[in-house]
Design a protein around this motif. Structure first.
Motif, short mmCIF file in Angstrom:
data_model
loop_
_atom_site.label_atom_id
_atom_site.label_comp_id
_atom_site.label_asym_id
_atom_site.label_seq_id
_atom_site.Cartn_x
_atom_site.Cartn_y
_atom_site.Cartn_z
N ARG A 105 0.82 -1.21 0.00
CA ARG A 105 0.00 0.00 0.00
C ARG A 105 0.86 1.26 0.00
O ARG A 105 0.60 2.21 -0.74
CB ARG A 105 -0.93 0.00 1.22
N ARG A 106 1.91 1.26 0.84
CA ARG A 106 2.80 2.42 0.87
C ARG A 106 3.48 2.63 -0.47
O ARG A 106 3.60 3.76 -0.96
CB ARG A 106 3.84 2.25 1.99
N GLU A 108 2.36 1.66 -3.36
CA GLU A 108 1.34 2.13 -4.30
C GLU A 108 1.08 3.62 -4.10
O GLU A 108 0.96 4.38 -5.07
CB GLU A 108 0.04 1.33 -4.12
N LYS A 109 1.03 4.09 -2.84
CA LYS A 109 0.84 5.51 -2.56
C LYS A 109 2.01 6.32 -3.09
O LYS A 109 1.81 7.40 -3.66
CB LYS A 109 0.69 5.76 -1.06
N ARG A 110 3.24 5.81 -2.94
CA ARG A 110 4.41 6.52 -3.48
C ARG A 110 4.31 6.67 -4.99
O ARG A 110 4.59 7.74 -5.54
CB ARG A 110 5.69 5.77 -3.10
N ARG A 111 3.93 5.59 -5.65
CA ARG A 111 3.79 5.64 -7.11
C ARG A 111 2.72 6.65 -7.52
O ARG A 111 2.91 7.43 -8.45
CB ARG A 111 3.45 4.24 -7.66
N GLU A 112 1.58 6.60 -6.79
CA GLU A 112 0.50 7.55 -7.08
C GLU A 112 0.99 8.98 -6.90
O GLU A 112 0.71 9.86 -7.72
CB GLU A 112 -0.69 7.31 -6.14
N GLU A 113 1.71 9.23 -5.81
CA GLU A 113 2.23 10.57 -5.53
C GLU A 113 3.20 11.00 -6.62
O GLU A 113 3.18 12.14 -7.09
CB GLU A 113 2.92 10.59 -4.16
N ARG A 116 1.28 11.86 -9.70
CA ARG A 116 0.60 13.14 -9.53
C ARG A 116 1.59 14.31 -9.68
O ARG A 116 1.31 15.29 -10.37
CB ARG A 116 -0.07 13.19 -8.15
#
Length: 130
Positions: A105-106, A108-113, A116
């Protein structure tokens, strides 16, 4: 029937009496009392031996029961330890799984960030013409 012959010699004359049947002898009372005493002692010894053997057998049975009880307790303890070990392994596996999911999850959040930011950066560098 037994034949009992008694020879009696009187004044150089020999008389022979032939008695047919059994000769019953009455022993003195002291002999019969002693025989009874011996019989009682023998019977008492036999009874003591029987009771001693019975006591030994009961002791052996009790020892076997105690051994079986100890074996059962040992098996139960081993089973409990095994179950506890398995439970610990399940918990550890669950914890590892949760850590992996958290890490995923972390990530995936890094990739999303990152995506963005890249999108925002592209937008900033973009010149809009009208």
């Amino acid at each position: 029937m037994e034949n009992i012959y008694i020879y009696i010699k009187l004044n150089c004359v020999l008389y022979i009496y032939i008695i047919e049947g059994s000769l019953e002898v009455k022993l003195p009372t002291i002999w019969t009392d002693e025989k009874q005493r011996w019989s009682r002692r023998i019977e008492k010894r036999r009874e003591e031996k029987r009771s001693e053997e019975k006591r030994r057998e009961e002791k052996r049975r009790e020892e076997r029961r105690r051994d079986e009880t100890r074996k059962d307790e040992t098996r139960r303890d081993e089973t409990r330890r095994e179950e506890k070990r398995r439970e610990e392994e399940r918990r550890e596996e669950k914890r590892r799984g949760e850590e992996r999911r958290g890490e995923e999850r972390r990530e995936e959040k890094r990739r999303e960030e990152k995506r963005r930011r890249e999108k925002v950066g592209k937008l900033r560098n973009t010149v809009f013409f009208q």
